[in-house]
Design an enzyme around this catalytic site. Structure first.
Site, PDB file in Angstrom:
ATOM      1  N   GLU A   1       0.875  -0.891  -0.109  1.00 40.42           N
ATOM      2  CA  GLU A   1      -0.014   0.235  -0.192  1.00 40.42           C
ATOM      3  C   GLU A   1       0.640   1.163   0.283  1.00 40.42           C
ATOM      4  O   GLU A   1       0.695   2.359  -1.177  1.00 40.42           O
ATOM      5  CB  GLU A   1      -0.767   0.156   1.023  1.00 40.42           C
ATOM      6  CG  GLU A   1      -1.834  -1.058   1.237  1.00 40.42           C
ATOM      7  CD  GLU A   1      -1.171  -2.135   1.742  1.00 40.42           C
ATOM      8  OE1 GLU A   1      -0.947  -1.666   2.136  1.00 40.42           O
ATOM      9  OE2 GLU A   1      -2.244  -3.173   1.601  1.00 40.42           O
TER      10      GLU A   1
ATOM     11  N   HIS B   1     -10.367  -5.033  10.796  1.00 39.35           N
ATOM     12  CA  HIS B   1     -11.139  -4.455   9.645  1.00 39.35           C
ATOM     13  C   HIS B   1     -12.690  -3.430   9.215  1.00 39.35           C
ATOM     14  O   HIS B   1     -12.753  -2.975   7.621  1.00 39.35           O
ATOM     15  CB  HIS B   1     -11.529  -5.334   8.847  1.00 39.35           C
ATOM     16  CG  HIS B   1     -10.158  -6.054   8.196  1.00 39.35           C
ATOM     17  ND1 HIS B   1      -9.371  -6.619   9.046  1.00 39.35           N
ATOM     18  CD2 HIS B   1      -9.950  -6.929   6.792  1.00 39.35           C
ATOM     19  CE1 HIS B   1      -8.608  -7.619   8.360  1.00 39.35           C
ATOM     20  NE2 HIS B   1      -9.038  -7.911   6.884  1.00 39.35           N
TER      21      HIS B   1
END
Ligand SMILES: Cc1ncc(C[n+]2csc(CCOP(=O)(O)OP(=O)(O)O)c2C)c(N)n1
Length: 659
Positions: A410, A472
């Site tokens: 990322e 998450h």
């Protein structure tokens, strides 16, 4: 190559750095002195550039990833004849100078990237190399070569220790970016200490293991530096190149050279003797000899000829290939079709899906209208839904591909997108789960600071993610992004608002945009017209439901909670208005009249609902208002259950309104 003259120029560049750091009593001497010989070969021999045309499309791009060594760059840009005057060098690190503490894009001609946070520049260089590869493949023809430049970055131990660099290097090796050359200033010193305290890497072995070519040289041997660069440039073998240059940090100040004391400004107190040792005159600071001036003047004249020759090629190419030329020109101008919204079909009234899915449909339509749009995902295309169906995959063998497979990297994804955006030919976008936005936050911050139009597609935007649980389920992340200056954060409340959000992102040319999309299905707000939702989103906030009686209360919401505000308003009766507020930043940029029209001061009874931390909403609801949010981490359970357990329901809004 005139090594005698370049060696002299290197010492004069050392002198400029010493005098500039001494004048402001701050900054870094180690790299400008240690890499002066590398600078002399780069700017005096190896780099193809034109100081009169700093944005020449076919220049070699040079990025100083070790941005703390900024005086290296300013000295060489000055000597090469860029519009960086000696006065500016004398005003190093001072207010309104174009020689800021760390290099800043758009501040200084010849500065290709804002660097300083170590490692970012390597990622940017990889992005530039992606852009260069794609440009060559897309625009060159058998008759005309418009793009064949190289990307060269200078990095130190600090950059190489950073994770973002390791991610970017892996990506570059895997994708065969042989137009990329990294020069590693391997001086065995970092800031606090000798590098051996924190690293024991075999650099050559490491680069080789990542599908790079690597060579180790003496970084003070001008001929060796020139030979390594020439070989690296000539060898289009599908592997990026690393030149590991062994150097002595702060070379020229014997008291600190080769030690951690040489890294910063520590050597400045020894510069009188150091200047004498380098053969610089005692009575003239910021000294540049007539020979050095003459050498770079003739190089600048030569660079005009390179540029003019290229311009002829470009003109012939543009005549022969008008469609390609238009595509390139539009990309460079960051042009957006005036009716981009009209090119995105309206969703059928019974469309029912998540905004991430709507986003995928919209992005595909946008990409058809804008060939410069590229997208990528950190191994989550299947979930982030931003794959361009007709785009092809960017790869070593297919560099025209528009889908970039970043892998689970990322941070490098962010830095690489910045590099593509710095180059300015293409419009990059990058996708992952919102909860992982913090992994690329360092790059997002720099995109905002440098004014880069990068689009982030962050899906799975709340506790509505459900079963994956609190690891998450972002709760603080949207607000965490909203506090970054010059970043627009848009959290649309249905598919049409998502279309408006994409149109806003594409029309933004001076900063990045984060699109915050749901994992879960949310309904269409069909009571509103398509254009009301799209145009309202482009303004950041708008009246989604107007009161039918005297205004008594305003409900505010973003994203998936808009549906609850709308449903609550229906229950609460005539005096209730709903304001959809998908983007604080866009709304705050509207005129005072518009904002007052949407949120009239006179109505103090206000309730905001958003599935995230509450802090930033208070400026809209005021001290008499309420914010229904989630000031805790989420729960592992099905999404609907978590949402209702944490109060993200119509009933909660209705109850709060009665309170
Ligand atoms: C991400 C990040 N962390 C920390 C710093 C602070 N910092 C600036 S330079 C430096 C040491 C870098 O060492 P090296 O790359 O070897 O530079 P050299 O000492 O050779 O100049 C550090 C820790 C920074 N600029 N960026």
């Amino acid at each position: 190559m005139n090594t005698t003259l370049l060696a002299q120029a290197a010492n004069e560049a050392r002198g400029l750095a010493m005098d500039a750091v001494h004048a402001c009593n701050s900054g870094h001497l180690g790299l400008p002195l240690g890499c002066a010989d590398i600078g002399a070969v780069l700017f005096g021999e190896a780099l193809r550039y034109s100081p009169d045309a700093p944005k020449w499309l076919n220049r070699d791009r040079f990025i100083l990833s070790a941005g703390h060594g900024s005086m290296f760059l300013y000295a060489w840009l000055h000597l090469s004849g860029y519009a960086v005057s000696l006065e500016e060098v004398k005003h190093f690190r001072q207010l309104h100078s174009i020689t800021p503490g760390h290099p800043e894009f758009q501040e200084t001609p010849g500065v290709e990237a804002t660097t300083g946070p170590l490692g970012q520049g390597v990622g940017n260089a990889v992005g530039y190399a992606v852009s260069g590869k794609r440009a060559a493949a897309r625009f060159n023809t058998p008759e005309h070569t418009v793009f064949d430049g190289h990307v060269i970055a200078l990095l130190g131990d600090g950059c190489l220790q950073e994770g973002v660099t390791k991610e970017a290097i892996a990506f570059a090796g895997h994708n065969g970016l042989d137009n990329l050359i990294l020069i590693y200033d391997s001086n065995d010193v970092t800031l606090d200490a000798m590098a051996c305290v924190t690293q024991s890497e075999n650099a050559e072995g490491y680069f080789t293991s990542q599908n790079w070519d690597a060579v180790t040289i003496d970084g003070h041997d001008l001929a060796a530096i020139a030979a390594a660069l020439a070989t690296a440039k000539a060898n289009d073998n599908g592997r990026p190149k690393a030149i590991i240059a062994k150097t002595i940090i702060a070379k020229g100040i014997p008291e600190v050279a080769g030690t951690a004391k040489g890294h910063g400004e520590g050597g400045a107190k020894f510069i009188t003797a150091a200047r004498a040792g380098l053969g610089l005159p005692a009575d003239e600071s910021f000294y540049v000899s007539a020979e050095t001036r003459a050498f770079f003047a003739s190089r600048k004249a030569a660079s005009r000829e390179w540029f003019d020759a290229w311009q002829e090629t470009y003109d012939a190419w543009a005549d022969a290939n008008p469609a390609l030329a238009a595509e390139l020109t539009h990309g460079l101008a960051k042009a957006v079709p005036t009716d981009l919204s009209g090119m995105i079909p309206a969703f059928a009234a019974d469309y029912k899906d998540a905004t991430r899915s709507a986003g995928g449909i919209i992005l595909n339509a946008v990409a058809k209208a804008m060939p410069q749009v590229l997208t990528g995902s950190a191994d989550l295309f299947g979930s982030t839904k931003n794959y361009l169906k007709d785009g092809g995959d960017f790869s070593k063998t297919h560099p025209t591909g528009r889908n970039i497979w970043f892998g689970i990297r990322e941070h490098a994804m962010g830095a690489i997108c910045n590099g593509i955006a710095y180059d300015g030919l293409f419009r990059p976008s990058a996708a992952t789960f919102l909860v992982f936005a913090d992994y690329l936050r360092g790059s997002i911050r720099l995109a905002a600071l440098a004014g880069l139009p990068v689009t982030y597609i962050f899906t799975h935007d709340s506790v509505g993610v459900g079963e994956d649980g609190p690891t998450h389920q972002p709760v603080e992340t949207v607000s965490g992004l909203r506090v970054i200056p010059n970043l627009d954060v848009i959290r649309p409340g249905d598919a049409e608002e998502t279309a408006g959000a994409y149109v806003a992102a594409m029309n933004r040319t001076d900063g990045p945009t984060a699109l915050i999309l749901t994992r879960q299905t949310i309904p269409l707000m069909n009571d509103l017209t398509v254009s009301a939702r799209r145009d309202g989103t482009r303004r950041g906030g708008y009246i989604a439901k107007k009161e039918s009686g005297a205004l008594a209360m305003i409900l505010l919401a973003s994203g998936s909670e808009l549906q609850h505000a709308m449903a609550a308003a229906a229950d609460l009766g005539a005096g209730v208005r709903v304001v959809s507020l998908p983007c604080f930043e866009l709304f705050d940029r509207q005129s005072a009249e518009y904002r007052e029209c949407v949120l009239p001061q006179v109505c103090a009874k206000r309730i905001a609902i958003e599935a995230g931390v509450t802090g930033l909403w208070w400026k809209y609801v005021g001290t008499q208002g309420q914010v229904l949010g989630i000031d805790r981490f989420g729960i592992s359970a099905p999404g609907d259950t978590v949402m209702s357990e944490l109060g993200m329901t119509k009933e909660h809004v209705v109850a709060a309104a009665g309170a």
